[in-house]
Motif scaffolding. Structure first.
Motif, PDB file in Angstrom:
ATOM      1  N   LEU A  46      10.501  -4.931   8.680  1.00 63.25           N
ATOM      2  CA  LEU A  46       9.746  -3.706   8.416  1.00 63.25           C
ATOM      3  C   LEU A  46       8.832  -3.858   7.207  1.00 63.25           C
ATOM      4  CD1 LEU A  46      11.950  -0.544   8.961  1.00 63.25           C
ATOM      5  CD2 LEU A  46       9.677  -1.047   9.878  1.00 63.25           C
ATOM      6  N   SER A  47       9.418  -4.387   6.118  1.00 64.84           N
ATOM      7  CA  SER A  47       8.589  -4.474   4.909  1.00 64.84           C
ATOM      8  C   SER A  47       7.507  -5.513   5.124  1.00 64.84           C
ATOM      9  CB  SER A  47       9.444  -4.794   3.688  1.00 64.84           C
ATOM     10  OG  SER A  47       9.551  -6.172   3.520  1.00 64.84           O
ATOM     11  N   GLY A  48       7.811  -6.532   5.954  1.00 65.18           N
ATOM     12  CA  GLY A  48       6.769  -7.483   6.297  1.00 65.18           C
ATOM     13  C   GLY A  48       5.645  -6.805   7.051  1.00 65.18           C
ATOM     14  N   ALA A  49       6.029  -5.898   7.959  1.00 67.36           N
ATOM     15  CA  ALA A  49       5.029  -5.193   8.751  1.00 67.36           C
ATOM     16  C   ALA A  49       4.163  -4.310   7.858  1.00 67.36           C
ATOM     17  CB  ALA A  49       5.717  -4.346   9.826  1.00 67.36           C
ATOM     18  N   VAL A  50       4.845  -3.573   6.955  1.00 73.63           N
ATOM     19  CA  VAL A  50       4.118  -2.720   6.031  1.00 73.63           C
ATOM     20  C   VAL A  50       3.120  -3.546   5.231  1.00 73.63           C
ATOM     21  CG1 VAL A  50       4.335  -1.319   3.937  1.00 73.63           C
ATOM     22  CG2 VAL A  50       5.892  -0.945   5.847  1.00 73.63           C
ATOM     23  N   ARG A  51       3.633  -4.705   4.788  1.00 73.40           N
ATOM     24  CA  ARG A  51       2.798  -5.580   3.972  1.00 73.40           C
ATOM     25  C   ARG A  51       1.593  -6.092   4.759  1.00 73.40           C
ATOM     26  NH1 ARG A  51       3.904  -7.802  -1.184  1.00 73.40           N
ATOM     27  NH2 ARG A  51       5.464  -6.185  -1.231  1.00 73.40           N
ATOM     28  N   ARG A  52       1.894  -6.491   5.989  1.00 74.81           N
ATOM     29  CA  ARG A  52       0.778  -7.003   6.805  1.00 74.81           C
ATOM     30  C   ARG A  52      -0.259  -5.907   7.026  1.00 74.81           C
ATOM     31  NH1 ARG A  52       4.330 -10.373   9.272  1.00 74.81           N
ATOM     32  NH2 ARG A  52       4.993  -8.876  10.836  1.00 74.81           N
ATOM     33  N   VAL A  53       0.250  -4.710   7.327  1.00 79.95           N
ATOM     34  CA  VAL A  53      -0.685  -3.599   7.548  1.00 79.95           C
ATOM     35  C   VAL A  53      -1.496  -3.332   6.285  1.00 79.95           C
ATOM     36  CG1 VAL A  53      -0.852  -1.119   7.968  1.00 79.95           C
ATOM     37  CG2 VAL A  53       0.661  -2.511   9.367  1.00 79.95           C
ATOM     38  N   SER A  54      -0.796  -3.357   5.135  1.00 78.38           N
ATOM     39  CA  SER A  54      -1.538  -3.026   3.919  1.00 78.38           C
ATOM     40  C   SER A  54      -2.540  -4.122   3.560  1.00 78.38           C
ATOM     41  CB  SER A  54      -0.603  -2.709   2.743  1.00 78.38           C
ATOM     42  OG  SER A  54       0.137  -3.830   2.384  1.00 78.38           O
ATOM     43  N   THR A  99       2.613   1.783  -3.351  1.00 76.84           N
ATOM     44  CA  THR A  99       1.639   2.225  -4.344  1.00 76.84           C
ATOM     45  C   THR A  99       1.296   3.700  -4.134  1.00 76.84           C
ATOM     46  OG1 THR A  99       0.701   0.027  -4.369  1.00 76.84           O
ATOM     47  CG2 THR A  99      -0.635   1.780  -5.301  1.00 76.84           C
ATOM     48  N   PHE A 100       1.107   4.065  -2.876  1.00 74.63           N
ATOM     49  CA  PHE A 100       0.784   5.459  -2.589  1.00 74.63           C
ATOM     50  C   PHE A 100       1.940   6.370  -3.005  1.00 74.63           C
ATOM     51  CE2 PHE A 100       0.915   9.155   0.216  1.00 74.63           C
ATOM     52  CZ  PHE A 100      -0.310   9.702  -0.089  1.00 74.63           C
ATOM     53  N   ARG A 101       3.149   5.972  -2.612  1.00 74.26           N
ATOM     54  CA  ARG A 101       4.335   6.792  -2.832  1.00 74.26           C
ATOM     55  C   ARG A 101       4.665   6.921  -4.334  1.00 74.26           C
ATOM     56  NH1 ARG A 101       7.217   9.343  -3.991  1.00 74.26           N
ATOM     57  NH2 ARG A 101       9.322  10.037  -3.499  1.00 74.26           N
ATOM     58  N   ARG A 102       4.539   5.805  -5.075  1.00 72.60           N
ATOM     59  CA  ARG A 102       4.995   5.792  -6.463  1.00 72.60           C
ATOM     60  C   ARG A 102       3.898   6.097  -7.467  1.00 72.60           C
ATOM     61  NH1 ARG A 102       9.329   1.939  -6.171  1.00 72.60           N
ATOM     62  NH2 ARG A 102      10.725   2.813  -4.619  1.00 72.60           N
ATOM     63  N   ILE A 103       2.666   5.780  -7.133  1.00 72.61           N
ATOM     64  CA  ILE A 103       1.579   5.913  -8.113  1.00 72.61           C
ATOM     65  C   ILE A 103       0.621   7.044  -7.737  1.00 72.61           C
ATOM     66  CG2 ILE A 103      -0.298   4.729  -9.321  1.00 72.61           C
ATOM     67  CD1 ILE A 103       2.387   3.408  -9.804  1.00 72.61           C
ATOM     68  N   THR A 104       0.015   6.927  -6.565  1.00 69.68           N
ATOM     69  CA  THR A 104      -1.037   7.879  -6.203  1.00 69.68           C
ATOM     70  C   THR A 104      -0.486   9.290  -6.019  1.00 69.68           C
ATOM     71  OG1 THR A 104      -1.939   6.030  -4.982  1.00 69.68           O
ATOM     72  CG2 THR A 104      -3.053   8.132  -4.744  1.00 69.68           C
ATOM     73  N   LEU A 105       0.550   9.415  -5.199  1.00 70.36           N
ATOM     74  CA  LEU A 105       1.066  10.737  -4.877  1.00 70.36           C
ATOM     75  C   LEU A 105       1.495  11.530  -6.114  1.00 70.36           C
ATOM     76  CD1 LEU A 105       1.298  12.415  -2.365  1.00 70.36           C
ATOM     77  CD2 LEU A 105       3.653  11.650  -2.094  1.00 70.36           C
ATOM     78  N   ALA A 164       0.824  -1.213   0.000  1.00 71.23           N
ATOM     79  CA  ALA A 164       0.000   0.000   0.000  1.00 71.23           C
ATOM     80  C   ALA A 164       0.860   1.266   0.000  1.00 71.23           C
ATOM     81  CB  ALA A 164      -0.928  -0.008   1.208  1.00 71.23           C
ATOM     82  N   TRP A 165       1.921   1.234   0.826  1.00 74.14           N
ATOM     83  CA  TRP A 165       2.755   2.418   0.930  1.00 74.14           C
ATOM     84  C   TRP A 165       3.491   2.707  -0.381  1.00 74.14           C
ATOM     85  CZ3 TRP A 165       3.666   6.872   2.749  1.00 74.14           C
ATOM     86  CH2 TRP A 165       4.927   7.461   2.634  1.00 74.14           C
TER      87      TRP A 165
END
Lengths: 264, 312
Positions: free
Chosen positions: B20-28, A176-182, A173-174
């Motif tokens: 960290l990226s695992g956490a981001v992924r889990r959150v997303s 996608t937000f950083r590279r696409i949406t923003l 999600a991050w």
């Protein structure tokens, strides 16, 4: 379908309206260079002396500093809150969705004295003395809608499929937000921020209710005009405020280059 | 021995970034699976801001209109009463001020519709693409440029030795003293809010498909009939949207009456401001401010039905 007469009449009307709109603005420019300290027309000569005198006026400098600081802070809050509201309304369906877009427009759709009074009694009720921060809160409240309108108009135009593609290709999600949406919405964010700043920098009605002893630049101008003091300096300051409000606006217009969201 | 710490640090940072990226992924993933949660997270800050600061304050304001201030101590007396409203409607002066404000707001709105409609119509139907962009920009400049500056400009124009009288003299007329009158306020308000009227009317007119004009004409309607039966009804949301601005902004103004109005030109806003700032009688001010609030509330609800919010 318009006859020749109608065409000529409409063109004449447009010229008349443009003259009505711009004669006062041109006069502001001319009077700032007035050599005399008497406000009469025609002006006796041109001079830069009031620019020097306004620049040296400590009250004006303090007020300008305050206005800039309040504008930047209020704009930052408005960008954060306005864009999250825009995302929520655009992306999700929830109960009361219609109400959100109605609610954010209220501070500018309702008469200024009501917004001002409401905020004033809120601060007084909670015992928050009127200060720089109450000015910022007030400005942020009516600036949110500007950012919201700009961002949501953009979100409606960008296809959702790009984000879905990004997610399908494994981005989180991050990313996608950083590279696409923003990147796709960034100009609308900047435009919204510029407009919000312009609105904040010029606001006077709500500010009179939320400012304590502090003077923003518009409050200083209002006071000076009402008392008839330092009018030659007022001419200069007014020209400055006018330039500083419409430069961001023209820039914002270039950034969005589209009619819809520019209307408050 | 020498490169051991190095290896350790690399693997630590690797592990860290993996975590960290695992956490981001889990959150997303969680956010993706539960859209309600992400909507809530996005919505909470702006909604909280509005409900806590603004809507609550509006509600409190409305309630305090039914309270009174003890004229002796300045304390607010929280007994429910209609005395503020009785004082307002029983007083000739307050009635007059309210009527003057509403009447001025209506007059300004009508004036602006008359000025703006042909202008917007020209922009959409007759102007070339370049002219349209130029006109659009020319309307934007006054729309956003300083409110105070533009009111102040009219003080310079109306002044005894100002531009207006200079022009009148040049044309061989007598000078007039229009400054500090209701006429001055009418001109200045119409001037200030005109761009707010042009923009939404333009937006509404621009949305009308060209084929509708042609269809109407093909079916034998005369130009004026096409205008009144096709264009005007479709442009109405724009007119209503513009009128929200011109009407509401005039209702809530008190700066222009101070700067260009005469001694007898107080608006609702002037009374409200005096009662909040000087007299410290917030309940009375709130009661008086509820007049524009109710007027605008009704107006906004009607406007919402007409689809005006789509062209704002």
């Amino acid at each position: 379908m318009e006859t020749k007469f109608a065409r000529i009449a409409l063109a004449a009307w447009v010229i008349f309206v443009l003259a009505f709109l711009f004669v006062p603005i041109i006069l502001i420019f001319v009077y700032a260079f007035n050599a005399s300290n008497i406000q009469s027309w025609p002006i006796p000569g041109l001079s830069l002396r009031w620019f020097v005198s306004a620049w040296g006026n400590q009250e004006i400098r303090t007020a300008l500093g305050l206005s800039l600081k309040a504008g930047v802070l209020a704009t930052s809050i408005a960008v954060f809150l306005g864009s999250s509201a825009a995302f929520a309304v655009h992306r999700f369906d929830f109960f009361g969705k219609e109400t959100v877009s109605f609610m954010v427009v209220l501070p500018i759709a309702l008469p200024g004295i009501i917004t001002g009074m409401a905020l004033n009694s809120f601060f007084v009720f909670w015992g928050l003395g009127l200060s720089f921060w109450t000015i910022v809160i007030g400005h942020a409240t009516f600036c949110i809608v500007i950012v919201y309108n700009n961002v949501i108009a953009r979100l409606r135009r960008v296809p959702r499929s790009l984000e879905e593609a990004s997610m399908d290709l494994g981005a989180d999600a991050w990313q996608t937000f950083r590279r696409i949406t923003l990147p796709m919405i960034s100009t609308s964010l900047v435009a919204g921020a510029l407009l919000a700043f312009a609105l904040s920098f010029d606001e006077v009605i709500v500010t009179t209710f939320t400012a304590g002893a502090q003077n923003t630049l518009p409050l200083w101008i209002f006071g000076a005009i009402r008392l008839g003091q330092r009018l030659p300096e007022v001419n200069v300051v007014v020209l400055f405020v006018m330039s500083l409000t419409f430069l961001p606006v023209l820039l914002a217009y270039k950034l969005t280059n589209q009619a819809g969201p520019m209307v408050k | 021995m020498n490169d051991r710490p190095h290896t350790v640090s690399v693997s630590t940072s690797d592990r860290l970034s993996a975590v960290l990226s695992g956490a981001v992924r889990r959150v997303s993933v969680i956010l993706w699976r539960k859209p309600g949660l992400s909507a809530g997270l996005l919505l909470a800050p702006p909604l909280g801001w509005f409900l806590l600061i603004y809507i609550a304050a509006l509600a409190a304001l409305f309630i305090s209109a039914f309270w009174t201030t003890d004229s002796f101590t300045g304390e607010i007396d929280r007994t429910w009463t209609l005395s503020n409203f009785q004082a307002i409607f029983g007083s000739e002066t307050y009635r007059l001020i309210a009527l003057r404000t509403i009447f001025m707001a209506a007059a300004v709105t009508i004036t602006d519709v008359i000025l703006a409609f042909p202008f917007a119509y020209f922009m959409v139907r007759l102007a070339s693409q370049r002219q349209r962009v130029a006109l659009f920009t020319l309307v934007l400049v006054p729309l956003w440029s300083s409110y105070l500056a533009r009111v102040y400009a009219w003080r310079l124009i109306f002044a005894h030795e100002g531009v207006l009288n200079w022009v009148l003299h040049g044309l061989g007329f007598q000078s007039i003293e229009i400054g500090y009158t209701n006429w001055a306020m009418w001109i200045v308000f119409s001037y200030i809010w005109l761009p707010f009227m042009i923009m939404p009317i333009y937006a509404a007119l621009e949305r009308i498909p060209y084929s509708l004009f042609e269809a109407s004409l093909d079916l034998g309607a005369k130009a004026w009939r096409t205008f009144f039966k096709v264009i005007l009804p479709l442009a109405m949301p724009g007119v209503v949207a513009g009128s929200i601005f011109s009407f509401s902004l005039t209702l809530g103004d008190y700066i222009t009456p101070v700067l260009v109005g005469g001694p007898g030109s107080d608006f609702i806003g002037n009374v409200v401001y005096a009662n909040v700032g000087i007299a410290n009688n917030v309940p009375f001010a709130a009661a008086y401010a509820s007049i524009p609030l109710v007027v605008m509330g009704l107006y906004l609800m009607a406007a919402r039905r007409s689809g005006a919010f789509d062209v704002m």
